[in-house]
Every structure is written in C-alpha cells, then in structure tokens.
Design a protein around this motif. Structure first.
Motif, PDB file in Angstrom:
ATOM      1  N   UNK A   1       0.875  -1.340   0.035  1.00  0.00           N
ATOM      2  CA  UNK A   1       0.072  -0.101   0.163  1.00  0.00           C
ATOM      3  C   UNK A   1       0.664   1.119  -0.048  1.00  0.00           C
ATOM      4  N   UNK A   2       2.031   1.226  -0.370  1.00  0.00           N
ATOM      5  CA  UNK A   2       2.950   2.504  -0.239  1.00  0.00           C
ATOM      6  C   UNK A   2       2.810   3.392  -1.526  1.00  0.00           C
ATOM      7  N   UNK A   3       2.808   4.542  -1.255  1.00  0.00           N
ATOM      8  CA  UNK A   3       2.511   5.245  -2.370  1.00  0.00           C
ATOM      9  C   UNK A   3       3.591   6.358  -2.533  1.00  0.00           C
ATOM     10  N   UNK A   4       3.754   7.220  -3.423  1.00  0.00           N
ATOM     11  CA  UNK A   4       4.714   8.169  -3.718  1.00  0.00           C
ATOM     12  C   UNK A   4       5.028   9.013  -2.597  1.00  0.00           C
ATOM     13  N   UNK A   5       6.350   9.272  -2.348  1.00  0.00           N
ATOM     14  CA  UNK A   5       6.686  10.304  -1.353  1.00  0.00           C
ATOM     15  C   UNK A   5       6.317  11.667  -1.833  1.00  0.00           C
ATOM     16  N   UNK A   6       5.545  12.398  -1.226  1.00  0.00           N
ATOM     17  CA  UNK A   6       4.981  13.469  -1.847  1.00  0.00           C
ATOM     18  C   UNK A   6       5.690  14.864  -1.463  1.00  0.00           C
ATOM     19  N   UNK A   7       6.889  14.455  -0.678  1.00  0.00           N
ATOM     20  CA  UNK A   7       7.698  15.613  -0.363  1.00  0.00           C
ATOM     21  C   UNK A   7       8.952  15.778  -1.596  1.00  0.00           C
ATOM     22  N   UNK A   8       8.877  16.914  -2.053  1.00  0.00           N
ATOM     23  CA  UNK A   8       9.798  17.318  -3.229  1.00  0.00           C
ATOM     24  C   UNK A   8      11.368  17.951  -2.679  1.00  0.00           C
ATOM     25  N   UNK A   9      12.249  17.120  -2.916  1.00  0.00           N
ATOM     26  CA  UNK A   9      13.661  17.797  -2.343  1.00  0.00           C
ATOM     27  C   UNK A   9      13.975  19.072  -3.560  1.00  0.00           C
ATOM     28  N   UNK A  10      14.933  19.748  -2.912  1.00  0.00           N
ATOM     29  CA  UNK A  10      15.328  20.797  -3.901  1.00  0.00           C
ATOM     30  C   UNK A  10      16.277  20.212  -4.996  1.00  0.00           C
ATOM     31  N   UNK A  11      16.381  21.267  -5.889  1.00  0.00           N
ATOM     32  CA  UNK A  11      17.016  20.683  -7.138  1.00  0.00           C
ATOM     33  C   UNK A  11      18.715  20.416  -6.812  1.00  0.00           C
ATOM     34  N   UNK A  12      19.252  19.202  -7.369  1.00  0.00           N
ATOM     35  CA  UNK A  12      20.602  18.991  -7.142  1.00  0.00           C
ATOM     36  C   UNK A  12      21.389  19.916  -8.085  1.00  0.00           C
ATOM     37  N   UNK A  13      21.148  20.465  -9.182  1.00  0.00           N
ATOM     38  CA  UNK A  13      21.781  21.118  -9.827  1.00  0.00           C
ATOM     39  C   UNK A  13      21.112  22.036 -10.894  1.00  0.00           C
ATOM     40  N   UNK A  14      21.565  23.198 -11.227  1.00  0.00           N
ATOM     41  CA  UNK A  14      20.839  24.371 -11.846  1.00  0.00           C
ATOM     42  C   UNK A  14      19.916  23.986 -13.000  1.00  0.00           C
ATOM     43  N   UNK A  15      20.434  22.750 -13.741  1.00  0.00           N
ATOM     44  CA  UNK A  15      19.333  22.313 -14.804  1.00  0.00           C
ATOM     45  C   UNK A  15      18.191  21.617 -14.459  1.00  0.00           C
ATOM     46  N   UNK A  16      17.853  21.335 -13.116  1.00  0.00           N
ATOM     47  CA  UNK A  16      16.806  20.797 -12.649  1.00  0.00           C
ATOM     48  C   UNK A  16      15.905  21.929 -12.075  1.00  0.00           C
TER      49      UNK A  16
END
Length: 482
Positions: free
Chosen positions: A244-259
């Motif tokens: 019953x696991x769903x996606x982690x809704x917490x979005x981390x900060x971009x790791x590089x400028x292109x993201x």
C-alpha cells in the motif's frame, strides 16, 4: 500498487458467515484455483468467437484477416483507458485529493460498513462519469486498507469499487448509447435515418429508468455488505501481500541548476493556463454534460488538474511513474478485444452475414412486444461478454434493435435503456473493464470475481424482470428526425 506474490493462507474460519458470504467465499476459492488470468480470459474469447464465425461458414482466411485488421482498432481507446488510469491516479495522490480521500476513508466504522461505503461511492460517481468512479473508488479502497483500526476484506472492497461499472454506469450521464442517440451530429447518417434523435428525457431521465437505478443501488449495497467477510474471515491487503506504499509527496530541492524548472511551478502554471483556454471554449461551445462525457476532454481536464494539484513538475512526474504499472493489462489485452469485435462484425460467410447479425436476428425472431425487453436484454448481455464496448457495440446493434422495437411498437427510448441496463451485467465477471481498477488495487481478477459473481446472480433476474415489467408503462412514439 505493486502486488507481492506471497500471500497469507485463507483463515480457517472462512466457511462461516451468512449465505451471501459463503457463496462469495466458495466462488472466490474456486476462482483462486481455476479462474485464469485476464489475458488468458481474453485469448479464450478470441478462440470462441473465431470458432463461432467458422461455424456459420466464414472462411478461415476471412476470420484471420478480420482478427488482424481489428487487432489495432482499439488503439485510440486503449490509450484513452491508459490515460484514465494514469490521470486519475495522479490527481488522487496529489496533496488536496489525498486529503479528501483520507477524510472519506475515516468515515466507515466497520469493515462491512467500509465495503458498503465504497459500493455507494462507486455507484453514485458512475452515474456522472464511469472513469471517475473506477479510479477514485479504487484509491479510496487503498486508503481504507491503510487504517490499522479497520479489518476490511480487501477483495470485497475491491469488488465494491467496481460496482459502478458493473451495475449503473450505462444508466447514467456517461452512457455511450444514450449520448449517441441524443446527439444527431454523433450518429452515423445510416443509423440516424433508422433511429432518429432520442433525447435524454426518453432514456436516462425516464422515471422507469431511475427506478431501475434505485433498485440496483439498494440491491448492490445489500449484497456488498452481506457478502463481505468480517472478523477473522476477512483478508486484508496485508494478508494478500499487497503493498500500500504510495509515492513520497515531499519534493527535495534541485541538485543542479539544470533541474530548477522541474521543481518550479512556473512550467505548470503556463501549461495549465493554455489548457484552461481550450477547456473554456469547449464548455461554452457545447452542452457541458456532453463536453465532459467526451473521454478525450475528460482525460485532458484530469491531466491538467493533476499537473495543477501536484504543482511542481517533479512531483507530477513521480506520480505518473508510479501509476504506469496499472496500465499493463490494458495495453496488452485491449488489442485482443479489437480483434474479437472485427471477427464478430466482419468475418462473414460468402454472400452471408457476420456472427453479430446472426445473433441479433436470432433474438429478434424469437421475441414479441411483451418479451422484447427481456429477450433483447439477454442478447445485449451475452454479446457484451465478448464485445465490452458501449458506444461501438451500440452502433453495431442499434439498427436491429431499433428496427425490431419499431415493428413491435416498443418505446424507442426504452429499447435504448434495455440495452443500457443489460450492458453492465457482463462487466461483473468480464475482466475487460476491471483492468485499470485491478492495476490500482494490486489485485487480479480472480481475487474479486467471487464477490462480483454474487452480485451477478442477483442482478440478472432483477434487471430482466424490471425491463419486462416496466415496458408496458411506456407508449410507443415514432422516431424524431432532426
């Protein structure tokens, strides 16, 4: 949504319970042992229909050509159904929708009550849009299954989530047959010349039709509650090995400028604004109910809604990636049903008729004004078992159904509703429409068919009786031509 293959054994007390529960348990045990995977089910249907075409004299070459020609005929519909599952899941796992589903999931107080609640939600939503009913109800089941304080039979709840498609959807606003007949521009000219325009007031909004919906709703809720195992007899998602696991809704900060754009709502806002312009035009230029009943429009709205509710592109893409496994069955099995449809309708004997017309003529020949609703209901249900497609199947059948209704002086709108009421019956045991829901639930058809079959054995006599009993209350009117 992944399903772990190792499941816990059935509790030893599974033989207890009332008659409905025991029936569902017996059929489920039989299905777990003998019911094939949905793909095998579709493959067997291809072989049966091919043999039927050969039996009426169709050459083997013509049967094979029809199968190959039809194999890709449902590709647009296949893509639409895949997007239904993806867009519905993406919307439902967004923070706002997840909160709503979580709130609804806390309302039931018992496992049996939870199953009945899911059934009610599924049926009610199906009257407005079958796709919403299918995906939303499945995600509600998953949310209920996460409650540690609620021992709910996951199989029974999954079957309850399917009741909108198995009981009432074709009697609601998203009925393909009713939508086609109400819109002259949507009907092929040859069919329009036979049927004329039949407005909603003569089909889904007939009091007799609403009475069938009410009766089916009451019966379905009662059966769902009575057939649901409780206590130690209930098999939870954990017992079945369903994650019953769903996606982690917490979005981390971009790791590089292109993201940076992946984590910024800027792209989302601009795309949604463009989409809103088109949606506004679509809903102002057309009847809103007709607009939203178009599956492409529905999918477009839900994709944009999924983007907006997930806000950041990275979160939206994570949700899409998580939803894709639910489409596997759809992508591989729907082509087989396209082949079945073409064999039925195009593989004819030399100077003869295809199998679908042989079936139609047989049932029409043995009917009378009094028996027409029951006979045609049975025919629609039988053919629907092999060609589970509302709008496409109605276009095939309508010329014979309406001509028979006209010759027997049967209310034409009621003839459409006879088709609609019977249309949903085979869905209860045919895995075709189950696939997106089963993908969301992480189950297979054999896990839920025991409970849906229990519904079927009550629905068949109830539907056939009401179609027959209510027909004399309606008066025949000649077709209305535009």
């Amino acid at each position: 949504m992944e399903q772990v293959t190792q499941a816990k054994p059935l509790p030893s007390g599974s033989g207890a319970g009332n008659t409905m529960e025991r029936t569902a348990a017996r059929v489920t045990r039989w299905a777990e042992r003998w019911f094939p995977d949905a793909y095998i089910f579709a493959a067997i249907a291809v072989i049966v229909v091919a043999l039927g075409a050969l039996a009426i004299g169709a050459p083997m070459q013509r049967v094979g050509i029809a199968f190959g020609d039809g194999f890709w005929s449902l590709i647009p519909f296949t893509m639409q159904m895949a997007v239904v599952a993806i867009s519905g899941y993406v919307v439902a796992v967004s923070p706002p929708a997840s909160k709503m589903i979580a709130w609804l999931a806390h309302l039931p107080k018992s496992g049996r009550g939870a199953v009945m609640f899911v059934a009610f939600v599924s049926i009610a939503m199906s009257l407005f849009n079958w796709a919403i009913s299918l995906v939303f109800s499945g995600l509600l089941v998953r949310a209920l299954a996460r409650r540690a304080d609620l021992r709910m039979d996951y199989r029974a709840a999954g079957a309850a989530a399917y009741l909108g498609m198995g009981a009432t959807w074709a009697l609601g606003l998203s009925s393909a047959a009713a939508q086609l007949q109400a819109n002259a521009d949507s009907l092929p000219k040859a069919l329009l010349a036979i049927t004329g325009v039949i407005p909603f007031s003569e089909t889904i909004f007939l009091p007799q039709s609403m009475l069938i919906v009410a009766a089916l709703t009451i019966a379905s809720l009662a059966i769902a509650g009575l057939s649901a195992p409780v206590g130690d007899r209930a098999r939870t998602a954990h017992d079945l090995g369903v994650s019953l696991d769903d996606i982690d809704m917490n979005v981390a900060k971009p790791a590089r400028p292109g993201e940076w754009l992946e984590y910024s709502p800027l792209v989302t806002i601009l795309i949604v604004l463009l989409g809103v312009v088109w949606i506004s035009h679509e809903f102002t230029a057309k009847n809103p109910l007709l607009a939203i009943s178009n599956l492409n429009t529905y999918n477009f709205v839900f994709i944009l809604l999924g983007m907006l509710l997930n806000w950041r592109p990275r979160r939206f893409l994570n949700a899409v990636a998580k939803s894709v496994p639910s489409t596997a069955g759809v992508l591989i099995q729907f082509p087989l049903y396209g082949g079945i449809a073409f064999i039925l309708t195009k593989a004819a004997a030399p100077a003869g008729l295809p199998l679908s017309e042989h079936l139609a003529h047989f049932f029409v020949a043995i009917s009378s004004q009094a028996s027409f609703p029951a006979v045609m209901g049975a025919y629609s249900a039988i053919l629907g078992f092999f060609v589970p497609s509302g709008g496409g199947k109605w276009i095939i059948e309508a010329p014979y159904v309406i001509e028979a209704a006209k010759s027997l002086q049967v209310h034409l709108g009621w003839a459409v509703q006879v088709y609609n009421a019977a249309e949903a019956l085979p869905n209860l045991i045919n895995p075709f429409w189950m696939l997106p829901l089963l993908g969301v639930l992480g189950l297979r058809a054999k896990d839920v068919v025991g409970f849906t079959f229990t519904q079927l054995i009550v629905h068949i006599p109830l539907v056939v009786f009401m179609l027959w009993a209510l027909a004399p209350t309606l008066t025949y009117h000649a077709p209305v031509m535009p």
